[in-house]
Motif scaffolding. Sequence first.
Motif, PDB file in Angstrom:
ATOM      1  N   LYS A  72     -20.248   9.992   4.743  1.00 17.92           N
ATOM      2  CA  LYS A  72     -21.880  10.012   4.672  1.00 17.92           C
ATOM      3  C   LYS A  72     -22.487   9.035   3.551  1.00 17.92           C
ATOM      4  CE  LYS A  72     -22.373  14.580   7.070  1.00 17.92           C
ATOM      5  NZ  LYS A  72     -22.852  15.885   7.030  1.00 17.92           N
ATOM      6  N   THR A  73     -21.716   8.616   3.060  1.00 19.00           N
ATOM      7  CA  THR A  73     -22.119   7.780   1.864  1.00 19.00           C
ATOM      8  C   THR A  73     -22.392   6.368   1.979  1.00 19.00           C
ATOM      9  OG1 THR A  73     -19.905   6.691   1.345  1.00 19.00           O
ATOM     10  CG2 THR A  73     -19.978   9.129   0.556  1.00 19.00           C
ATOM     11  N   GLU A  74     -23.014   5.635   1.247  1.00 13.72           N
ATOM     12  CA  GLU A  74     -23.353   4.183   1.145  1.00 13.72           C
ATOM     13  C   GLU A  74     -22.181   3.328   1.210  1.00 13.72           C
ATOM     14  OE1 GLU A  74     -26.466   3.031   2.243  1.00 13.72           O
ATOM     15  OE2 GLU A  74     -26.942   5.224   2.363  1.00 13.72           O
ATOM     16  N   SER A  75     -21.022   3.708   0.789  1.00 17.98           N
ATOM     17  CA  SER A  75     -19.792   2.920   0.752  1.00 17.98           C
ATOM     18  C   SER A  75     -19.417   2.564   2.064  1.00 17.98           C
ATOM     19  CB  SER A  75     -18.670   3.827   0.092  1.00 17.98           C
ATOM     20  OG  SER A  75     -19.051   4.366  -1.099  1.00 17.98           O
ATOM     21  N   ARG A  76     -18.544   1.382   2.025  1.00 17.03           N
ATOM     22  CA  ARG A  76     -17.925   0.795   3.516  1.00 17.03           C
ATOM     23  C   ARG A  76     -16.474   0.273   2.859  1.00 17.03           C
ATOM     24  NH1 ARG A  76     -21.073  -4.158   5.817  1.00 17.03           N
ATOM     25  NH2 ARG A  76     -21.397  -4.737   3.613  1.00 17.03           N
ATOM     26  N   ALA A  77     -15.710   0.439   3.850  1.00  9.72           N
ATOM     27  CA  ALA A  77     -14.258   0.118   3.372  1.00  9.72           C
ATOM     28  C   ALA A  77     -13.572  -0.258   4.571  1.00  9.72           C
ATOM     29  CB  ALA A  77     -13.411   1.392   2.685  1.00  9.72           C
ATOM     30  N   ALA A  78     -12.683  -1.128   4.352  1.00  9.76           N
ATOM     31  CA  ALA A  78     -11.691  -1.573   5.448  1.00  9.76           C
ATOM     32  C   ALA A  78     -10.206  -0.775   5.285  1.00  9.76           C
ATOM     33  CB  ALA A  78     -11.481  -3.029   5.388  1.00  9.76           C
ATOM     34  N   CYS A  79     -10.320   0.471   5.895  1.00  8.86           N
ATOM     35  CA  CYS A  79      -8.751   1.165   5.662  1.00  8.86           C
ATOM     36  C   CYS A  79      -8.846   2.315   6.577  1.00  8.86           C
ATOM     37  CB  CYS A  79      -8.769   1.582   4.386  1.00  8.86           C
ATOM     38  SG  CYS A  79      -7.271   2.608   3.936  1.00  8.86           S
ATOM     39  N   TYR A  80      -7.794   2.674   7.458  1.00 13.45           N
ATOM     40  CA  TYR A  80      -7.689   3.452   8.092  1.00 13.45           C
ATOM     41  C   TYR A  80      -7.356   4.954   7.448  1.00 13.45           C
ATOM     42  CZ  TYR A  80      -6.572   0.152  11.996  1.00 13.45           C
ATOM     43  OH  TYR A  80      -6.695  -0.905  12.682  1.00 13.45           O
ATOM     44  N   HIS A  81      -7.056   4.910   6.199  1.00  9.59           N
ATOM     45  CA  HIS A  81      -6.705   6.056   5.710  1.00  9.59           C
ATOM     46  C   HIS A  81      -7.643   6.342   4.215  1.00  9.59           C
ATOM     47  CE1 HIS A  81      -3.489   6.445   8.205  1.00  9.59           C
ATOM     48  NE2 HIS A  81      -2.934   5.105   7.633  1.00  9.59           N
ATOM     49  N   ALA A  82      -8.773   5.705   4.122  1.00  9.56           N
ATOM     50  CA  ALA A  82      -9.699   5.670   3.239  1.00  9.56           C
ATOM     51  C   ALA A  82     -10.050   7.233   2.646  1.00  9.56           C
ATOM     52  CB  ALA A  82     -11.246   5.140   3.577  1.00  9.56           C
ATOM     53  N   GLY A  83     -10.214   7.326   1.527  1.00 10.25           N
ATOM     54  CA  GLY A  83     -10.528   8.755   1.015  1.00 10.25           C
ATOM     55  C   GLY A  83     -10.220   8.771  -0.409  1.00 10.25           C
ATOM     56  N   PRO A  84     -10.800   9.744  -1.038  1.00 10.41           N
ATOM     57  CA  PRO A  84     -10.320  10.029  -2.489  1.00 10.41           C
ATOM     58  C   PRO A  84      -8.920  10.168  -2.897  1.00 10.41           C
ATOM     59  CG  PRO A  84     -12.156  11.414  -1.626  1.00 10.41           C
ATOM     60  CD  PRO A  84     -11.642  10.994  -0.370  1.00 10.41           C
ATOM     61  N   LEU A  85      -8.589   9.654  -3.992  1.00  6.48           N
ATOM     62  CA  LEU A  85      -7.264   9.670  -4.205  1.00  6.48           C
ATOM     63  C   LEU A  85      -6.496  10.995  -4.239  1.00  6.48           C
ATOM     64  CD1 LEU A  85      -4.831   7.778  -5.155  1.00  6.48           C
ATOM     65  CD2 LEU A  85      -5.508   8.067  -7.592  1.00  6.48           C
ATOM     66  N   GLU A  86      -7.255  12.239  -4.681  1.00  8.58           N
ATOM     67  CA  GLU A  86      -6.615  13.271  -4.784  1.00  8.58           C
ATOM     68  C   GLU A  86      -6.473  14.040  -3.634  1.00  8.58           C
ATOM     69  OE1 GLU A  86     -11.127  13.874  -5.682  1.00  8.58           O
ATOM     70  OE2 GLU A  86      -9.240  12.427  -6.047  1.00  8.58           O
ATOM     71  N   GLN A  87      -7.233  13.417  -2.375  1.00 11.03           N
ATOM     72  CA  GLN A  87      -7.100  14.191  -1.097  1.00 11.03           C
ATOM     73  C   GLN A  87      -6.013  13.334  -0.058  1.00 11.03           C
ATOM     74  OE1 GLN A  87     -10.775  14.233   0.755  1.00 11.03           O
ATOM     75  NE2 GLN A  87     -12.079  15.461  -0.929  1.00 11.03           N
ATOM     76  N   CYS A 113       0.804  -1.152   0.138  1.00 11.69           N
ATOM     77  CA  CYS A 113       0.090   0.115   0.057  1.00 11.69           C
ATOM     78  C   CYS A 113       0.983   1.327  -0.049  1.00 11.69           C
ATOM     79  CB  CYS A 113      -0.794  -0.062   1.108  1.00 11.69           C
ATOM     80  SG  CYS A 113      -2.083   1.455   1.137  1.00 11.69           S
ATOM     81  N   PHE A 114       0.466   2.424  -0.789  1.00 13.49           N
ATOM     82  CA  PHE A 114       1.182   3.564  -1.017  1.00 13.49           C
ATOM     83  C   PHE A 114       0.549   4.593   0.350  1.00 13.49           C
ATOM     84  CE2 PHE A 114      -2.280   3.415  -3.889  1.00 13.49           C
ATOM     85  CZ  PHE A 114      -2.907   4.455  -3.736  1.00 13.49           C
ATOM     86  N   ARG A 115      -0.233   4.002   1.048  1.00 13.32           N
ATOM     87  CA  ARG A 115      -0.402   4.959   2.117  1.00 13.32           C
ATOM     88  C   ARG A 115      -0.313   4.341   3.711  1.00 13.32           C
ATOM     89  NH1 ARG A 115      -6.872   6.148   0.379  1.00 13.32           N
ATOM     90  NH2 ARG A 115      -6.253   6.997  -1.699  1.00 13.32           N
ATOM     91  N   ALA A 116       0.309   3.156   3.479  1.00 11.31           N
ATOM     92  CA  ALA A 116       0.484   2.431   4.697  1.00 11.31           C
ATOM     93  C   ALA A 116       1.329   3.073   5.722  1.00 11.31           C
ATOM     94  CB  ALA A 116       1.256   1.087   4.548  1.00 11.31           C
ATOM     95  N   THR A 117       0.797   3.188   7.053  1.00  8.03           N
ATOM     96  CA  THR A 117       1.409   3.892   8.152  1.00  8.03           C
ATOM     97  C   THR A 117       1.626   2.712   9.298  1.00  8.03           C
ATOM     98  OG1 THR A 117      -0.554   4.543   9.391  1.00  8.03           O
ATOM     99  CG2 THR A 117       0.468   5.857   7.738  1.00  8.03           C
ATOM    100  N   GLU A 118       2.128   2.999  10.431  1.00 12.94           N
ATOM    101  CA  GLU A 118       2.460   1.912  11.581  1.00 12.94           C
ATOM    102  C   GLU A 118       0.883   1.403  11.956  1.00 12.94           C
ATOM    103  OE1 GLU A 118       4.863  -0.343  13.237  1.00 12.94           O
ATOM    104  OE2 GLU A 118       5.856   1.353  11.888  1.00 12.94           O
ATOM    105  N   ILE A 119      -0.049   2.118  12.136  1.00  8.68           N
ATOM    106  CA  ILE A 119      -1.031   1.338  12.516  1.00  8.68           C
ATOM    107  C   ILE A 119      -1.620   0.400  11.632  1.00  8.68           C
ATOM    108  CG2 ILE A 119      -2.461   3.054  11.731  1.00  8.68           C
ATOM    109  CD1 ILE A 119      -4.517   2.883  14.090  1.00  8.68           C
ATOM    110  N   CYS A 120      -1.439   0.511  10.324  1.00  7.36           N
ATOM    111  CA  CYS A 120      -1.759  -0.305   9.554  1.00  7.36           C
ATOM    112  C   CYS A 120      -1.092  -1.657   9.395  1.00  7.36           C
ATOM    113  CB  CYS A 120      -1.664  -0.054   7.748  1.00  7.36           C
ATOM    114  SG  CYS A 120      -2.324   1.741   7.566  1.00  7.36           S
ATOM    115  N   ARG A 121       0.198  -1.838   9.777  1.00  6.69           N
ATOM    116  CA  ARG A 121       1.072  -3.026  10.014  1.00  6.69           C
ATOM    117  C   ARG A 121       0.887  -3.683  11.357  1.00  6.69           C
ATOM    118  NH1 ARG A 121       4.300   1.138   7.902  1.00  6.69           N
ATOM    119  NH2 ARG A 121       4.924   0.760   5.872  1.00  6.69           N
ATOM    120  N   SER A 122      -0.229  -3.055  12.284  1.00  8.01           N
ATOM    121  CA  SER A 122      -0.096  -3.586  13.815  1.00  8.01           C
ATOM    122  C   SER A 122      -1.583  -4.200  13.955  1.00  8.01           C
ATOM    123  CB  SER A 122       0.079  -2.603  14.578  1.00  8.01           C
ATOM    124  OG  SER A 122      -0.637  -1.364  14.799  1.00  8.01           O
ATOM    125  N   ALA A 123      -2.615  -3.549  13.238  1.00  8.35           N
ATOM    126  CA  ALA A 123      -4.010  -3.818  13.603  1.00  8.35           C
ATOM    127  C   ALA A 123      -4.851  -3.823  12.255  1.00  8.35           C
ATOM    128  CB  ALA A 123      -4.539  -3.307  14.605  1.00  8.35           C
TER     129      ALA A 123
END
Length: 678
Positions: A655-670, A636-646
């Motif tokens: 507020k969308t209907e989307s669900r994701a399993a990511c600590y850093h979820a968000g639009p690419l440009e942001q 992952c190009f966004r991974a941080t320490e928390i991503c590697r531990s839990a």
Amino acid sequence: MTEPVLKVRDLTVDFPGTPDRVPVVRGVSFDVHANEVLCIVGESGSGKSVTALAITGLLPASARVGGAVRVKDTDVIGADAEVLRRMRGRDVGFVFQDPSTTLNPVLPVGRQMTEGQVALGLLAKRDAAARAVELLREVDVANPEGRVGQYPHEFSGGMRQRAVIGMAMAGRPGLIIADEPTTALDVTVQAQVLGVLAKRQKDTGAAVVLITHDLGVVAEVADRVAVMYGGRIVETGQVDQIFAQPRHPYTAALLHSIPRMDMTDRRLDPIPGQPPSPASLPKGCAFEPRCSVGNGRPKCLSEDPALRIVDDASASACHYWRDTPTAAAPAEVREISRNVPDQPPLLEIRDLKVHFPVRRGILQRVTGHVRAVEGVNLTVHAGETVSLVGESGCGKTTTGKAVMGLTRATAGDILLNQQSILGLSASGMRNARRNMQYIFQDPFSSLNPVKTVEDIVAEPLHIHGLYDEAGGAKRIAELFDMVGLSPSMFGRYPAEFSGGQKQRIGIARALVLQPRLLILDEPVAALDVSIQAQILNLLEDLQKELNLGYLFIAHNLSVVRHISDRVAVMYLGRIVEESDRDTLYDAPVHPYTQSLMSAAPIPDPVEGRRRQRIVLEGEVPDPAAPPPGCAFAPRCFRATEICRSAPPPFERYGKTESRAACYHAGPLEQVEQKATGT
């Protein structure tokens, strides 16, 4: 202009037939220069691969070859075996479609990459191991020192294909021929392989002939395009010209028949009929029976048009090339399912887990488990298509097979019509399968070759004792008509049908018990783009008519966007993002989904050059030893320490209907870009 690396003039190839010889290649001519990529496209049976094999002198002795082929200073046709062997070792590198058939399973990969150079005296045997390591490094195989002694089965599919590219480029040949080198690969691995091929070509200045049916790949890598049909080139030109203004109706028809990620609601416009058999070509233009421009014109029926220059950028073999359509005709908009919130789901998967034991040693003791599916939750409603996407090995097919009871679930629950189907007896599961059926990727291997197609479609009715009650042969005839086949075909066997027809037979068999749910596992992956369009339109029509629910498993993201209502993205056994189709494609928030979207080829050369590309490094982790924390973190190009531990929770994004399993979820440009390539 400098002399071409490859010069082909009036190439013809025919094979023994009954009663006469069968013409497979009919007067093909083209040149390829250094630093140029020529893509040859067309449906199966058009003569693409036979042309490539003729260029390299690899056709069987039964083939009769005419015309002229010159590779650098070698005249290929008529050359003896030793001349051809040296030419293939020094001047030509060949990358075949399936690397598993190229690599010897009992020899280390490193040895195979250099043995040709050693045999020709171009590399000393004592230097072979070091050169193999160097070649693996050049094609971006991680840890080449450790990999050089491994065997093909220890490499992933993408790594095997990169190793074959390294083998083909070992002698720095002036010509590379790649025959469908990315067909069986995931989009992320395909992007890696194409990147390696482009990098090696740039380093060596080689001429490249790339054979493919993927028009997205053509748009991305080609300088020039040659379109083949019925053993001939029917159009050739610069890639931008071919896509913007095709000069042959067949080229235009191919472009109109493909699903596109930027044209989601357009009904596909398939090419009618089937490609012609080389043994029974029409008298005039070979494409006339399927052509909307010719449409029975006398000249098309009687005279096979020659390939001639029609403007500054193109040549076309069409009498009426000026009438070629340049844009897809307006088509009806496909309705997206909108389910009533309190409507119960047809299929509900709850926290599904499927683990396979790993056994080692003489006693085959269990030493661990492959976690193929690890906590999947998913629903499918009647009239809705839910797609599962992801790289090979992510657990898509295992999930589908667990629903059908073809693979035993380890934990969780599966509900069909609100009733659990796990733990049912054999007879209970047989009854449950009346309401759900499976359509496989390879239609030929799923049809019994010694039964007639009537018996194949009727078999489920006989198993359940329903043949007479359902209407017998009349019911089978109705199904054949429903899927676009004729009851006159009843007495024929699977081998007598084309790939698209075999898939229609598989669909008819799946519908014979009137199920409510179909599980479609890569149902169009093995089909040409024109036949693929026919099957996708058929599936949409059947769903609308019968209110079927579809669980659609695929890795082709353009197909998924076209047919889906909702999409779930899987990685290493888990769903990492799920949303309605348009939200997920227009604004994905998980970095893995964003990587998949950026890697998918777009059949538009201009748009393909503009967009941002995220190229993932490394391979998918071993599901028997998944990494701690987020399974995607190592790539992952966004991974941080928390991503590697839990492991991140799977939860609603904003507020969308989307669900994701990511600590850093968000639009690419942001999000700060840490991509490995663009």
